[in-house]
Design a protein around this motif. Structure first.
Motif, mmCIF file in Angstrom:
data_model
loop_
_atom_site.group_PDB
_atom_site.id
_atom_site.type_symbol
_atom_site.label_atom_id
_atom_site.label_comp_id
_atom_site.label_asym_id
_atom_site.label_seq_id
_atom_site.Cartn_x
_atom_site.Cartn_y
_atom_site.Cartn_z
ATOM 1 N N ASP A 184 -3.135 -3.172 -2.267
ATOM 2 C CA ASP A 184 -3.662 -2.058 -3.111
ATOM 3 C C ASP A 184 -3.770 -2.193 -4.521
ATOM 4 O O ASP A 184 -2.686 -2.685 -5.118
ATOM 5 C CB ASP A 184 -3.012 -0.714 -2.527
ATOM 6 C CG ASP A 184 -3.674 0.354 -3.109
ATOM 7 O OD1 ASP A 184 -4.732 0.578 -3.330
ATOM 8 O OD2 ASP A 184 -2.967 1.592 -3.298
ATOM 9 N N GLU A 197 1.005 -1.208 0.209
ATOM 10 C CA GLU A 197 0.189 0.112 0.005
ATOM 11 C C GLU A 197 1.173 1.124 0.019
ATOM 12 O O GLU A 197 1.776 1.465 0.839
ATOM 13 C CB GLU A 197 -0.950 0.066 1.307
ATOM 14 C CG GLU A 197 -1.621 1.327 1.634
ATOM 15 C CD GLU A 197 -2.787 1.607 0.567
ATOM 16 O OE1 GLU A 197 -2.284 2.500 -0.137
ATOM 17 O OE2 GLU A 197 -3.889 1.045 0.843
ATOM 18 N N ASP A 198 0.587 2.251 -1.079
ATOM 19 C CA ASP A 198 1.450 3.235 -1.181
ATOM 20 C C ASP A 198 0.966 4.565 -0.218
ATOM 21 O O ASP A 198 1.642 5.554 0.163
ATOM 22 C CB ASP A 198 1.798 3.731 -2.505
ATOM 23 C CG ASP A 198 0.366 4.073 -3.127
ATOM 24 O OD1 ASP A 198 -0.445 3.518 -2.877
ATOM 25 O OD2 ASP A 198 0.333 5.136 -3.739
ATOM 26 N N LYS A 225 -12.444 0.740 -0.062
ATOM 27 C CA LYS A 225 -11.825 1.721 0.586
ATOM 28 C C LYS A 225 -12.969 3.105 0.696
ATOM 29 O O LYS A 225 -13.270 3.192 -0.354
ATOM 30 C CB LYS A 225 -10.414 2.413 0.064
ATOM 31 C CG LYS A 225 -9.302 1.458 0.222
ATOM 32 C CD LYS A 225 -7.861 2.373 0.011
ATOM 33 C CE LYS A 225 -6.842 1.399 -0.606
ATOM 34 N NZ LYS A 225 -5.657 2.330 -1.036
ATOM 35 N N GLY A 245 -3.670 0.635 -6.978
ATOM 36 C CA GLY A 245 -3.078 1.703 -7.461
ATOM 37 C C GLY A 245 -1.738 1.982 -6.723
ATOM 38 O O GLY A 245 -1.863 2.286 -5.582
#
Ligand code: CA
Length: 245
Positions: free
Chosen positions: A68, A24-25, A118, A70
């Protein structure tokens, strides 16, 4: 703890904690999920880019992956299809944006086990993760033991000498955390942050922690010859068999 895992099965049966990779960024999301999982007794690590995530997923053992979609460098769906085509069967829970219906469909097609939209509630994530882990490995393997105390993070139950110990949700979290760190002293700072999710400790919270510890000790150690929960004066607490030296 990293690096000293000569025997994976040993690690699983003794330390229990399922190992979860969070790719996850978003720093905030990743940090919140990581510390939430740590407080639940999971061994959670974060990867912030697609390439790093893919690398870790293919070179380290994980019991589940939170992915995630993206991501910088390599998107989640590409990671997922890469893993599946390489034969990795690690359960994957995809985290998608609210409107990205096609991501969910593509994700499930690409071999995801489940998805979560999300923003999600942490409790929801925990519930989904438990299902994935239960599916992925025998429930037995997730239990943590020390002496005759057994903590089951899936069933949220505790037994001592084969008898159930009734705990409140907070007491359970506290015990699971201590048992996961068995043999190592846990400070009040750690408990404030990881179990109470407070950014800093203070006298009122210290008192709350002490009250919970006292109750927990009563429920877990009273009526047993061997005490497992110990106070290290001025430092914190430790769960171990036998008196700390
Ligand atoms: Ca993202």
């Amino acid at each position: 703890m990293q690096g000293q895992r000569p025997d994976r099965r040993m690690t699983v049966s003794v330390m229990s904690s399922a190992r979860v990779l969070i790719i996850e960024d978003d720093i905030k999301v990743a940090g919140a999920v990581r510390s939430g999982l740590a407080a639940e007794g999971y061994d959670a690590v974060v990867s912030r880019t697609g390439e790093d995530g893919y690398f870790r997923a293919t070179t380290e053992p994980f019991d589940a992956i939170l992915l995630d979609v993206g991501l910088p460098e390599r998107d989640g769906l590409s990671i997922l299809s890469g893993l599946r085509s390489q034969g990795f069967t690690t359960p994957v829970l995809i985290l998608t944006a609210r409107d990205a219906v096609e991501d969910r469909v593509t994700g499930l097609d690409a071999g995801a086990d489940d998805y979560l939209v999300k923003p999600f509630a942490f409790a929801e994530l925990l519930a989904r993760l438990r299902v994935l882990l239960r599916r992925g490995r025998p429930e037995e393997a997730l239990r943590v033991r020390i002496a005759d105390l057994e903590v089951d993070p899936v069933a949220h139950s505790v037994q001592r000498a084969g008898r159930p110990v009734e705990l409140t949700a907070r007491e359970f979290d506290l015990l699971a955390y201590l048992v996961r760190h068995q043999g190592h002293v846990v400070s009040r700072e750690m408990l404030a942050q990881d179990v109470w999710h407070e950014p800093s400790r203070g006298t009122p919270l210290d008192n709350v922690i002490d009250v919970h510890l006292a109750r927990l000790r009563k429920k877990v150690d009273q009526d047993h010859g061997v005490r497992l929960i110990h106070t290290i004066r001025g430092v914190g607490f430790v769960v171990r068999e036998g008196e700390p030296g």
